[in-house]
Motif scaffolding. Structure first.
Motif, PDB file in Angstrom:
ATOM      1  N   LEU A 108       0.885  -1.247  -0.052  1.00 42.92           N
ATOM      2  CA  LEU A 108      -0.048   0.081  -0.162  1.00 42.92           C
ATOM      3  C   LEU A 108       0.953   1.233  -0.135  1.00 42.92           C
ATOM      4  O   LEU A 108       1.778   1.479   1.019  1.00 42.92           O
ATOM      5  CB  LEU A 108      -0.928  -0.092   1.137  1.00 42.92           C
ATOM      6  N   PRO A 109       0.738   2.173  -0.900  1.00 42.23           N
ATOM      7  CA  PRO A 109       1.465   3.317  -0.851  1.00 42.23           C
ATOM      8  C   PRO A 109       1.360   4.170   0.242  1.00 42.23           C
ATOM      9  O   PRO A 109       2.480   5.146   0.405  1.00 42.23           O
ATOM     10  CB  PRO A 109       1.096   4.185  -2.053  1.00 42.23           C
ATOM     11  N   ASP A 110       0.518   4.018   1.076  1.00 42.54           N
ATOM     12  CA  ASP A 110       0.565   5.092   2.483  1.00 42.54           C
ATOM     13  C   ASP A 110       1.131   4.266   3.769  1.00 42.54           C
ATOM     14  O   ASP A 110       1.083   4.868   4.802  1.00 42.54           O
ATOM     15  CB  ASP A 110      -0.665   5.354   2.901  1.00 42.54           C
ATOM     16  N   VAL A 111       1.668   3.175   3.525  1.00 39.54           N
ATOM     17  CA  VAL A 111       2.287   2.385   4.542  1.00 39.54           C
ATOM     18  C   VAL A 111       4.104   2.708   4.340  1.00 39.54           C
ATOM     19  O   VAL A 111       4.651   2.198   3.317  1.00 39.54           O
ATOM     20  CB  VAL A 111       2.187   0.875   4.629  1.00 39.54           C
ATOM     21  N   LYS A 112       4.610   3.505   5.260  1.00 38.49           N
ATOM     22  CA  LYS A 112       5.821   4.034   4.919  1.00 38.49           C
ATOM     23  C   LYS A 112       7.167   2.977   5.232  1.00 38.49           C
ATOM     24  O   LYS A 112       8.299   3.396   5.165  1.00 38.49           O
ATOM     25  CB  LYS A 112       5.852   5.371   5.971  1.00 38.49           C
ATOM     26  N   ALA A 113       6.651   2.001   6.398  1.00 36.30           N
ATOM     27  CA  ALA A 113       7.827   1.285   6.494  1.00 36.30           C
ATOM     28  C   ALA A 113       7.227  -0.147   7.260  1.00 36.30           C
ATOM     29  O   ALA A 113       5.990  -0.084   7.757  1.00 36.30           O
ATOM     30  CB  ALA A 113       8.609   1.848   7.720  1.00 36.30           C
ATOM     31  N   ALA A 114       7.789  -1.295   7.109  1.00 36.15           N
ATOM     32  CA  ALA A 114       7.488  -2.527   7.569  1.00 36.15           C
ATOM     33  C   ALA A 114       8.369  -3.495   8.043  1.00 36.15           C
ATOM     34  O   ALA A 114       9.355  -3.460   7.417  1.00 36.15           O
ATOM     35  CB  ALA A 114       6.459  -3.294   6.465  1.00 36.15           C
ATOM     36  N   ALA A 115       8.177  -3.839   9.128  1.00 31.41           N
ATOM     37  CA  ALA A 115       9.063  -4.813   9.710  1.00 31.41           C
ATOM     38  C   ALA A 115       8.577  -6.293   9.795  1.00 31.41           C
ATOM     39  O   ALA A 115       7.760  -6.698  10.313  1.00 31.41           O
ATOM     40  CB  ALA A 115       9.391  -4.718  11.331  1.00 31.41           C
ATOM     41  N   CYS A 116       9.264  -7.346   8.892  1.00 26.92           N
ATOM     42  CA  CYS A 116       8.763  -8.587   8.744  1.00 26.92           C
ATOM     43  C   CYS A 116       9.599  -9.412   9.440  1.00 26.92           C
ATOM     44  O   CYS A 116      10.752  -9.715   9.027  1.00 26.92           O
ATOM     45  CB  CYS A 116       8.635  -8.693   7.237  1.00 26.92           C
ATOM     46  N   PHE A 117       9.084 -10.190  10.328  1.00 31.86           N
ATOM     47  CA  PHE A 117       9.924 -11.167  11.394  1.00 31.86           C
ATOM     48  C   PHE A 117       9.686 -12.409  10.860  1.00 31.86           C
ATOM     49  O   PHE A 117       8.438 -13.168  10.743  1.00 31.86           O
ATOM     50  CB  PHE A 117       9.655 -11.028  12.904  1.00 31.86           C
ATOM     51  N   TYR A 118      10.830 -13.246  10.246  1.00 35.99           N
ATOM     52  CA  TYR A 118      10.399 -14.556   9.882  1.00 35.99           C
ATOM     53  C   TYR A 118       9.204 -14.781   9.141  1.00 35.99           C
ATOM     54  O   TYR A 118       8.488 -15.649   9.358  1.00 35.99           O
ATOM     55  CB  TYR A 118      10.648 -15.564  10.728  1.00 35.99           C
ATOM     56  N   PRO A 119       9.045 -13.918   8.108  1.00 35.51           N
ATOM     57  CA  PRO A 119       7.751 -14.186   7.246  1.00 35.51           C
ATOM     58  C   PRO A 119       7.539 -15.314   6.353  1.00 35.51           C
ATOM     59  O   PRO A 119       8.588 -15.730   5.826  1.00 35.51           O
ATOM     60  CB  PRO A 119       7.790 -12.881   6.088  1.00 35.51           C
ATOM     61  N   THR A 120       6.640 -16.111   6.550  1.00 30.29           N
ATOM     62  CA  THR A 120       6.441 -17.527   5.909  1.00 30.29           C
ATOM     63  C   THR A 120       5.669 -17.308   4.749  1.00 30.29           C
ATOM     64  O   THR A 120       4.923 -16.324   4.349  1.00 30.29           O
ATOM     65  CB  THR A 120       5.696 -18.346   6.816  1.00 30.29           C
ATOM     66  N   ASP A 121       6.099 -18.227   3.662  1.00 32.61           N
ATOM     67  CA  ASP A 121       5.349 -18.346   2.266  1.00 32.61           C
ATOM     68  C   ASP A 121       5.759 -17.189   1.418  1.00 32.61           C
ATOM     69  O   ASP A 121       5.022 -17.232   0.232  1.00 32.61           O
ATOM     70  CB  ASP A 121       3.825 -18.261   2.684  1.00 32.61           C
ATOM     71  N   ILE A 122       6.552 -16.380   1.608  1.00 31.13           N
ATOM     72  CA  ILE A 122       6.846 -15.306   0.504  1.00 31.13           C
ATOM     73  C   ILE A 122       7.557 -15.980  -0.557  1.00 31.13           C
ATOM     74  O   ILE A 122       7.346 -15.810  -1.409  1.00 31.13           O
ATOM     75  CB  ILE A 122       7.694 -14.190   1.195  1.00 31.13           C
ATOM     76  N   HIS A 123       8.487 -16.839   0.071  1.00 33.21           N
ATOM     77  CA  HIS A 123       9.436 -17.278  -1.197  1.00 33.21           C
ATOM     78  C   HIS A 123       8.699 -18.506  -1.864  1.00 33.21           C
ATOM     79  O   HIS A 123       9.079 -18.720  -3.130  1.00 33.21           O
ATOM     80  CB  HIS A 123      10.868 -18.235  -0.421  1.00 33.21           C
TER      81      HIS A 123
END
Length: 231
Positions: free
Chosen positions: A125-140
């Motif tokens: 989303l263009p209005d989300v300025k930053a995101a912290a992704c801790f051990y995100p699953t299923d992206i790869h």
């Protein structure tokens, strides 16, 4: 979609608007460790919103157990929800934060496990300025949601800054998967930092044998630095 809000409390001072964070849980929804994580970010000066990711399939207030029935239910649900529904929920949560009188209108996202992937999706989303992704699953693997996800294919849509954090001993995101994510983000020109700890999956969860207090402190410090800088 039931969403819990947590805000800083400063006795003797009038309430002031704060930057907002959407905090995405693991597959178990808002367990006590997730609630304490929300307290942690609220104490750092953020208005934190924790949505129930399985609201369309479980009654409001449902918390799945850290046991085999809870794992089985959580893993089953994450496969049957269309990615378009997850994305619509992200839009609703971000809009709710931006409209909240306690929010400055500056919004970021943070998540763990399933929530790490959902925080990544929120970053589209263009209005989300930053995101912290801790051990995100299923992206790869592109396997989140009914019909799978196109998260890596859409990496170029990320406009804010990302923090990607993994445990090297996490079987859910193996070395090959981490390499694919890293290379894709780099090729897409995403502004991101990358950190790997000698830790297991769910090392941030402050109960159970996989909890690593030292790594968790360091990882949460990285996230706090990101949000202080970007929000």
């Amino acid at each position: 979609m039931r969403t819990y809000f947590y805000a800083p409390s400063e006795p003797g001072r009038p309430p002031a608007p704060r930057p907002g964070l959407v905090l995405y849980s693991e597959i178990f929804q808002q367990t006590p460790p997730v609630r304490r994580l929300a307290f942690n970010f609220a104490s750092a000066g953020y208005l934190v919103a924790v949505p129930e990711v399985y609201h369309a399939h479980e009654p409001a207030g449902c918390v799945l157990g850290y046991d085999d029935p809870g794992k089985n239910r959580g893993n089953a649900l994450k496969q049957i929800i269309p990615m378009s529904d997850f994305d619509a929920d992200a839009r609703a949560a971000v809009d709710a934060l931006k409209a909240h009188p306690g929010c400055t209108g500056s919004v970021g996202a943070v998540g763990i496990c399933l929530g790490g992937h959902l925080a990544f999706r929120a970053a589209l989303l263009p209005d989300v300025k930053a995101a912290a992704c801790f051990y995100p699953t299923d992206i790869h693997s592109g396997t989140l949601g009914k019909g799978g996800s196109d998260s890596l294919a859409r990496a170029k849509d990320v406009r804010g800054e990302l923090l990607m954090v993994f445990g090297r001993q996490d079987p859910h995101v193996p070395r090959e998967g981490r390499r694919l994510i890293y290379d894709t983000l780099t090729d897409a020109g995403v502004w991101f930092t990358w950190h790997e700890f000698n830790a297991a999956h769910a090392f941030l969860r402050d109960e159970g044998e996989r909890y690593d207090p030292s790594a968790a402190r360091s990882a949460l410090g990285l996230a706090t630095d990101l949000f202080r800088r970007a929000l």
